[in-house]
Each structure stands twice: as structure tokens, then as C-alpha cells.
Design an enzyme around this catalytic site. Sequence first.
Site, PDB file in Angstrom:
ATOM      1  N   LYS A 121     -47.089   8.775   8.309  1.00 40.43           N
ATOM      2  CA  LYS A 121     -48.570   8.399   7.867  1.00 40.43           C
ATOM      3  C   LYS A 121     -49.263   8.290   9.222  1.00 40.43           C
ATOM      4  O   LYS A 121     -50.306   8.840   9.457  1.00 40.43           O
ATOM      5  CB  LYS A 121     -48.632   7.323   7.015  1.00 40.43           C
ATOM      6  CG  LYS A 121     -48.399   7.337   5.573  1.00 40.43           C
ATOM      7  CD  LYS A 121     -48.673   6.158   4.604  1.00 40.43           C
ATOM      8  CE  LYS A 121     -47.925   5.067   5.140  1.00 40.43           C
ATOM      9  NZ  LYS A 121     -48.125   3.938   4.271  1.00 40.43           N
ATOM     10  N   ASP A 239     -51.619  -2.519   9.785  1.00 35.09           N
ATOM     11  CA  ASP A 239     -50.968  -2.046   8.481  1.00 35.09           C
ATOM     12  C   ASP A 239     -50.684  -3.146   7.702  1.00 35.09           C
ATOM     13  O   ASP A 239     -49.659  -2.933   6.857  1.00 35.09           O
ATOM     14  CB  ASP A 239     -49.882  -1.153   9.113  1.00 35.09           C
ATOM     15  CG  ASP A 239     -49.440  -0.171   7.822  1.00 35.09           C
ATOM     16  OD1 ASP A 239     -50.380   0.376   7.283  1.00 35.09           O
ATOM     17  OD2 ASP A 239     -48.145  -0.099   7.820  1.00 35.09           O
ATOM     18  N   LYS A 279     -55.403  -0.509   7.371  1.00 31.89           N
ATOM     19  CA  LYS A 279     -55.146  -0.039   6.029  1.00 31.89           C
ATOM     20  C   LYS A 279     -55.771  -0.875   4.882  1.00 31.89           C
ATOM     21  O   LYS A 279     -56.012  -2.022   5.188  1.00 31.89           O
ATOM     22  CB  LYS A 279     -53.574  -0.356   5.974  1.00 31.89           C
ATOM     23  CG  LYS A 279     -53.072  -0.280   4.507  1.00 31.89           C
ATOM     24  CD  LYS A 279     -51.851   0.203   4.353  1.00 31.89           C
ATOM     25  CE  LYS A 279     -50.848  -1.063   4.373  1.00 31.89           C
ATOM     26  NZ  LYS A 279     -49.592  -0.794   4.161  1.00 31.89           N
TER      27      LYS A 279
END
EC number: 2.1.1.296
Length: 743
Positions: A121, A239, A279
Site C-alpha cells: 500500500k 498508520d 490512515k
Amino acid sequence: MNRGRGVRKRNAPEKASILETCDEEIRAEVAQLFNKVRSYVPPAGEKWTLPDPNVVLCDPHVSHPRLQALKHSLNEVKNQLSDKDLSVWHQHTCFTNRAGTVTSHLRSTTNAELCTQAWAKFYEILGTFQLLPDSALKTGELNSIHLCEAPGAFISALNHFLKTSSLHCDWNWIANTLNPYYEANGRGCTITDDRLIVHTLPWWFFGSDNTGDIMLQKHLLELPRFVSNMRSVDLVTADGSFDCQGDPGEQERLVAPLQHCEAICALLLLGTGGSFVLKMFTLFEHSSVCLLYLLACCFRSVNIFKPGTSKSGNSELYIVCLDYQAKEQIRPLLSKLIRNYGPDLASTASLFPRRCIPDSFLSQHEEICTFFQALQVNTIQENLRLFVCMSTEQRRRLEQLREYAAEFYTKRFSVQYLPRKSWVCRGGVVRWVKVCERKQMGSLNQRKEMELQGWKQRLAQGNYGPFIEKHLVAAEGCEVVLNGPLDECDLGAWFALEGAALPKVCSSIFCDQEMLDFLNEALEGNLRVKTVNWSLKALPTCSSCSSDSPVSILSEICSHPDVTSCLVLGSQSWCDDKLTGVRIQPEFLQGPSYCGVQNVTMHDGQPDYQLELLNAVLFALQKQDQGSTLVIPLSSALTRFTSGLVFTLHLCFRYITFRCLSGWPPAALVCMGFSPPSALPSLLDFLQNVMEKMKKVELGRQVLQFVPLEELLRGELPHFLSSFNTAVIRQQLHMLIQLDQST
């Protein structure tokens, strides 16, 4: 025999790449898979500006009808998954995931380090956006900070990108995560995979209390000092998340405080022109609207990106913010946010009032949410249809899509081979691999039902039931041997590490985590354990199990022809009877007192107990003669502190084993053949200094560790400690089952 006769064998024609042979429909679908991005753009002639700090965190949260309708519609579709067994559903969606083979393809073709889905990702983000500021690349110095980073895939992906993209720069990085070694960090929030962390510990920021909790204000204020050697921070990634499988419909609300803290941290640390990757999940709540508007006011470009390598059926999105432009303008507002920083930030009051959010921004936000919600709903509905029935043709087409997507990814993002010598961890994998993390099993409905059951019922239904319930036919421990003495170690690298005092031992790198969870729940939930006068000595013995007693262990040791003397860290009362028929009598030295009922889940983490244990070991090492034996009754060795003491003994004895006991403490370390290292005087001085520091530590703090983790995790010590703790926990759970059956 005719060998060739000049005839050359034809080589088989090379298989054509699927990039060349697949049909246009597959090409188009995969191209779209890697193009799920939307951006916020102020209308011509309009500028989005930061609200006045005086209105920040003043108004209650509001709801946005159109966004709430999208949330309700999505949750209705997600509710259809509530009766699906999670492991079966996961296996199904792994196959239907178009990008499901990308990571395995990358591992086999590019030698990517720590190549997880997170790696893929982030590499995709690097290949899609101009994430690295031109100013940093021109000066040849790139500085990045990675929040909530465990296990470290963003770091390894960025390293791969830099090393294979001919971007010649001096890269410095710092990372943060909840400390997987801090024993009070529970598994619901902590990622215990430390494959990269253990090799790069000096680059990880865990804060002054050693927890790694970035939601603590003091850690926010400490972090700038930790990165003060950086000229400017060019990139921050965040994240973070935690386990929301118990309430998946409210994931956005549950994770919002963490996301706000990550964003504030980035705005504080980033230099002008820097980039930020955050995120998030669904964006339906007012808290998300406010946070995104804040970012849109601070960065030249804010993009909502769904990587193709992020499973299409989940809510995960990445906010990619480029060119930080509000470093000076945001200072007053940022000061107020820092004053209110913490886990409750924006929980009771909204970041901004509704009136401060321009209609033009909200309109774009609603369109963006509609776009990504539709993608997720369509994926879930397709997965549900294929779960019921998948034809041969559908399966064949999915396989083609997956194969094409893997090749497409590698070519689109120019992923090149990276030799191992260029990895972040050039030494390769760590020798000690901990037990894997628990995987959620059963459907959501089944898991909710299991939450209502007692620990015994859940234990019996799980994988551990037979292991815990079986009766022992032989005493445990004697077959597990830690051979020594260990080679000389660098005492100069040892130091006493302080941190927040442990309220409870929730985790350990030296045991099976799920077994420890069961034990803590059993101890906390047992009515007799809660009784004020109850002591762990009251644990019953199991008449069906074969177990050793202190008398039998000491009799065996003191009858051994090679044992010249035996010292026991415990009072005479630990061994009920005087030994008879033995060559020598043991000498008893006052050992630690064992914690009472109020500390049942502290195990070996109680500071007073640790101080007494260290004092006893220190005194015992001074009394040992060459070849002598030391016996230490122990409740467990779950903490880094107690493990450090075992490591110290490993330096001084030819071998160490353990025995489980029918009583309390539940086990004893048996250290055979004292063989003092040349550095023993320095070692004793160091332990004395640790003990003095423990006596002076301030309230609310504790010495957590004194042997470097790199030492604790090398060689056979981790396996020995894991075997020891597993045996102790198994025995206590077995006894607690007997206790429940007797009441």
C-alpha cells in the site's frame, strides 16, 4: 547411443506475459483498481481558511444527514456479514481480492523486505503521488517520521523505493508505535510483530514512560526533542488503528481520537513543504469532516486514496496531504489543540462548529464519501453473491485478474529487485520468532455470544482446551535446559530503563499471549481469588497430576555426586521437611515475599517483589562457590526485568533448568555449576547500582529493564523463558479449573 548427432534441442518458447495477452475488459478493471482517488479543491475565487482558535473545541458534535444516510446504508450491507465465520469469509475475500497476489509476487521477484500488505500500500502511495518534497531531494537530505508504524512496513517500503529509484539522499527516519515490549500494553491495540523493531531499536520512540502511546500529551511534547537532529521533517506517516471487530459499524468513531492525535503530531513536526499520510476509515462523522477541513486548510493538496492493494471491501482510506503551507498560520490554533491533546480530544466537543465548514467543502466531502461508499458496497455485495455460488468461469476470470494485477502493479510502480545488503535490517530475520498473534474466529454473532461465556467455556471450545485440561503424567521442566555459561557480553551497553509503573502484566514477549489472557481473566474472575484473605498458596493440587514438591527437587539435587553445595532463595518453610538420605544439606537464604491477592495479575511485575528478588540474587551470587548450585522459587518470568535476572544467571552457571511444583510459587529455577565470568565484579557492581536506582525511583514509575533487549532475544534464552512461562501458566490454569470444580 546417439548423443545429439549435431542436432540442437529447441528451447520452448517463452510464455507471453499476461500484460500482453489479457483482454481489454481485464485491463480496464485493473487500471481502475489502481486509480481510486479523489481530491479536495477550493472553488475558483474561494479560499478555505482556518477557523479562529476561540471557536475550537467549543461546540457539540453535529450529524450530517446525507453522510449518516450513507453510513446507515453501508452498515445495512455489512450486517449481512454478521453470520459469516470470519476465517471462512477471510479466505473467500482473499481469493476475490483482485490484488491478492501482489505481495507474494513482490516477495518472489523483488526481494522486498517485510513485504506485507502495508508495504504494498505504501509503495503504491509513493508511486502515485509526489510524496517526497523536491526541496528535500535537492538538498540530498530526507527526514521522515512514522507514527503507529509497527511492524515497520512503511519504513522498509520507503527504503526500497529510495534505493531502487536512483534518489540519492541521506535518509534519516524515526518511528513510533505502542511498545510491544511494555508488559501493560494489551493486544487489542498493540502489534507484537517486532521483526524490524528488534534490529532498529535506537530509531524507535517509546516516550519517557516506555509505553509508546502517542496519545499522551507528554509524549507529543517529547517527540520534537527526539527528532531535534533533523534539519526539517519532510514526511510524516500515520498508520494507526486498533481492533474494532467487536463493533465494526462504529470503527470511524472509535478510532477518531487516535487520528486527531496523529494529525496534530504531524502538524507540529512537519516542516514547510512537507507531506503527511494518514490512515482513516469511513468519513461520515462530523469529527472526520472537521479533521479533513483542517488538513485542507494546511496543505496545498489533500487527496483521498484507496490503494488497489487495500482490500476493496474494507473501509480503509489514506489521506495524502502534499506541500504543508500553514506552518506559521496554524500556530495559535495548534497551541490550543496541544493544550487539549489526549485520548479524549474531540470526543465531547467538535473540533470546529458546523458554521465554520464552508458549504463548498462539505459538498465535495459528501461526493467523495458517496464515491468510496459505493465502491465498498459493490465489493461486499459481489463477495456475498460469489460466496453463495462461484462458477468455473467466474473463478477463472478472478484468477486472470489477480495474475494481471500483480504484473500490472510491478510495472506501473517500477518495483525493482533490492539485494539483501540494502535492506534496513541487513542482518536478516531475527532468530527468535514469537508465537503468532491471535486470529479472530467465528462469525460476529458467534463472537458476541462467546463474550457472554465464562473463560472456562471459551477455553474448552478453543485450541487450548485439551492442552490445559490434560493431567500431567510426568513433572514438567527437567527436559528444558539452558546451556551456559553464556559467552562474555558487553556490560557497557547495559542500563536501567525506567518507565511507567506496570498496573498489570497484560503481555509478554516470552509467553503465549492468549494463554496469559485466559490466566488473567481466570484470576480476576474467580470469587475465591477476590476474597481478601485468599492467597495464591490456596491453589489446590491436582491429585491426578504428577508433580514435584520442593522436598523431592532438593533431595534429587543434594544427592547428585557433582553438587558440592546448594543455596536456596527461600525460607526453610518453603521445604516442609528436613531432607534425609542426602549427601549435603541445602542452605536457605531469605528470598522475596510473594505478592498477595491484590496483585494477582501483576505476576512477576510487582516492583517490591522485583527489588527483593534482585537483592536475593545479588547476595546469592556473592556467596556462590565454583561448581555450586542455586535454586530460585519463581512465580513467572514474564517481565523484561525478571528475564534480565535469568540472563544474568545464564552468564554465571553451566546450565539452568526448571521444575514445576505442587504449591506456591509454582516453579523453581535450578542453576547448576556456578562458573563465574571474568566480569563478575563489574556485573555485581552494576546490579548494586540498579538496586539503588530502584529504591529511589519516583512514585508511578518503575525500572522495567536492565539488560538490553538485543541480549534478551538472542540465543536459546527466549525459548527457555517461553517454555518456563508456558508451563507455569498451564499449571495455574489447570489448578483454577480444579478450583472452580470444587466450589
